[in-house]
Design a protein around this motif. Structure first.
Motif, short mmCIF file in Angstrom:
data_model
loop_
_atom_site.label_atom_id
_atom_site.label_comp_id
_atom_site.label_asym_id
_atom_site.label_seq_id
_atom_site.Cartn_x
_atom_site.Cartn_y
_atom_site.Cartn_z
N ASN A 139 0.83 -1.20 0.00
CA ASN A 139 0.00 0.00 0.00
C ASN A 139 0.87 1.26 0.00
O ASN A 139 0.57 2.23 -0.69
N GLN B 293 -5.36 2.73 -2.44
CA GLN B 293 -6.09 1.47 -2.38
C GLN B 293 -5.96 0.76 -3.72
O GLN B 293 -6.04 1.39 -4.77
N ASP C 116 -7.09 -4.50 -1.25
CA ASP C 116 -6.16 -4.60 -0.11
C ASP C 116 -6.76 -4.08 1.19
O ASP C 116 -6.50 -4.61 2.26
N ARG C 117 -7.61 -3.07 1.13
CA ARG C 117 -8.24 -2.55 2.36
C ARG C 117 -9.19 -3.58 2.97
O ARG C 117 -9.34 -3.67 4.17
#
Length: 124
Positions: free
Chosen positions: A71, A77, A119-120
């Motif tokens: 990240n 994001q 990824d979040r």
């Protein structure tokens, strides 16, 4: 629950009450009232399979560190790809800015698998 946890200080007491239709959450500095919904939301028996083709055991800390590093490299994001093999998971976070790959040891039973997530979503 996420909203509640953001408004609570460490060590603060939370009082939760319900009458079956409504819920009240109260702390020293906040009162939250909300309506409760009846039913199964979502019906996990229809969404989550009972049997899996792949089972992978990996360090949560190592995965979290790899996701955070990817990240930082990509500064936003993004989609992260997990390539699950017999002895390692490769975390790939590729974007127009940069490519980030990390390999994490794991124990895997079953087939190799490639799967992608926001990824979040994984970090939460």
């Amino acid at each position: 629950m996420s909203l509640i946890s953001k408004g609570v200080w460490p060590g603060e007491t939370i009082t939760m009450t319900t009458d079956g239709k409504r819920m009240k959450v109260q702390t020293d500095g906040m009162t939250l009232r909300c309506g409760l919904l009846a039913g199964n939301f979502p019906d996990t028996k229809r969404i989550v399979p009972e049997n899996f083709a792949t089972m992978c055991r990996i360090s949560a800390d190592a995965l979290r560190d790899a996701l955070k590093a990817g990240n930082v490299v990509n500064n936003k994001q993004s989609l992260v790809k997990l390539e699950i093999g017999a002895e390692s998971v490769t975390v790939r976070n590729n974007s127009e800015q940069a490519d980030y790959d990390a390999e994490i040891p794991c124990e895997t039973n079953g087939k190799d698998l490639v799967i992608a997530f926001n990824d979040r979503y994984l970090l939460n």
